[in-house]
Write an enzyme that holds these catalytic residues in place. Sequence first.
Site, mmCIF file in Angstrom:
data_model
loop_
_atom_site.group_PDB
_atom_site.id
_atom_site.type_symbol
_atom_site.label_atom_id
_atom_site.label_comp_id
_atom_site.label_asym_id
_atom_site.label_seq_id
_atom_site.Cartn_x
_atom_site.Cartn_y
_atom_site.Cartn_z
ATOM 1 N N GLY A 10 0.820 -1.213 0.000
ATOM 2 C CA GLY A 10 0.000 0.000 0.000
ATOM 3 C C GLY A 10 0.850 1.258 0.000
ATOM 4 N N ASP A 34 1.895 -8.543 2.028
ATOM 5 C CA ASP A 34 0.621 -7.933 1.647
ATOM 6 C C ASP A 34 -0.170 -8.987 0.896
ATOM 7 O OD1 ASP A 34 -1.431 -6.171 0.272
ATOM 8 O OD2 ASP A 34 -0.195 -4.603 1.181
ATOM 9 N N ARG A 87 -12.022 8.817 10.132
ATOM 10 C CA ARG A 87 -11.269 7.584 10.387
ATOM 11 C C ARG A 87 -12.188 6.467 10.869
ATOM 12 N NH1 ARG A 87 -7.320 11.338 12.419
ATOM 13 N NH2 ARG A 87 -5.381 11.295 11.249
ATOM 14 N N THR A 118 -2.818 1.017 11.139
ATOM 15 C CA THR A 118 -4.125 0.952 10.480
ATOM 16 C C THR A 118 -5.187 1.707 11.271
ATOM 17 O OG1 THR A 118 -3.493 -1.235 9.661
ATOM 18 C CG2 THR A 118 -5.834 -0.648 9.541
ATOM 19 N N HIS A 177 -5.781 9.155 18.421
ATOM 20 C CA HIS A 177 -5.271 9.444 17.076
ATOM 21 C C HIS A 177 -6.405 9.741 16.096
ATOM 22 C CE1 HIS A 177 -2.552 9.457 13.692
ATOM 23 N NE2 HIS A 177 -3.101 8.388 13.146
#
Length: 312
Positions: A10, A34, A87, A118, A177
């Site tokens: 990514g 991945d 998010r 993530t 976050h």
Amino acid sequence: MKVAVLGAAGGIGQALALLLKTQLPSGSELSLYDIAPVTPGVAVDLSHIPTDVKIKGFSGEDATPALEGADVVLISAGVARKPGMDRSDLFNVNAGIVKNLVQQIAKTCPQACIGVITNPVNTTVAIAAEVLKKAGVYDKNKLFGVTTLDIIRSNTFVAELKGKSATEVEVPVIGGHSGVTILPLLSQIPGVSFSDQEVADLTKRIQNAGTEVVEAKAGGGSATLSMGQAAARFGLSLVRAMQGEKGVVECAYVEGDGHYARFFSQPLLLGKNGVEERQSIGKLSAFEQQALEGMLDTLKKDIALGEDFVNK
């Protein structure tokens, strides 16, 4: 020292892998995983860079070969934000991805330090903790939510505003976050003072900086390059501390004494086994104290969402 990057094909993962290939200590191993078939090729591409870091890439459903013998695992797998999403909209997809990967970590390298990149980090770290707990391998000194992007953004924006060199400014950022849970402690920067208006504006800009990037990329992605740099800074700090360097301090989102919430981002002294010491957040200004009290409900809800996802 072996570092594994999960989600390495990514935007964040590739940037992170490039920085680790060029900056990890000589003799380190870097393992890329991945689901995307391109991943072994990303490793071949990076293998042509002349540094003493061995690199291998793995793809497919099974991350086991990438995780074998890993000391540090950085998880950047998942979908990115699009305009209009926050998010937490990412939760539905990314929760399952993190759960699956952490189950594989629990089996293959349960002793590893784990950095979760993530989003939504407030929630995905709680998911990781519950998965590790169920597997009987949870160590709260070895699980981190990587919030370093909030710190580097704060450093940059403060330096711009005050005409300082960005490399000389270090802003502690506490809380979580996303959105209001991000709290830069602007009152704790030595030799820099702000008006009340500057504090309010800067805090808001730091909290909304991710959206700034999403909108500027016009649907073409989210913050990948700056996040790659932030994750590399955190990962490299962790590796240095694990190899015995003293006095390495980074802010990250970890399980602490639960005084504010089960998970909370604060300055951490890092050591050979992850967190050596959770440091005090210090003296807060009235603005910061109010912001801290105002975020806790949101933070606790985000955490509960992750706990419930695993335990439902």
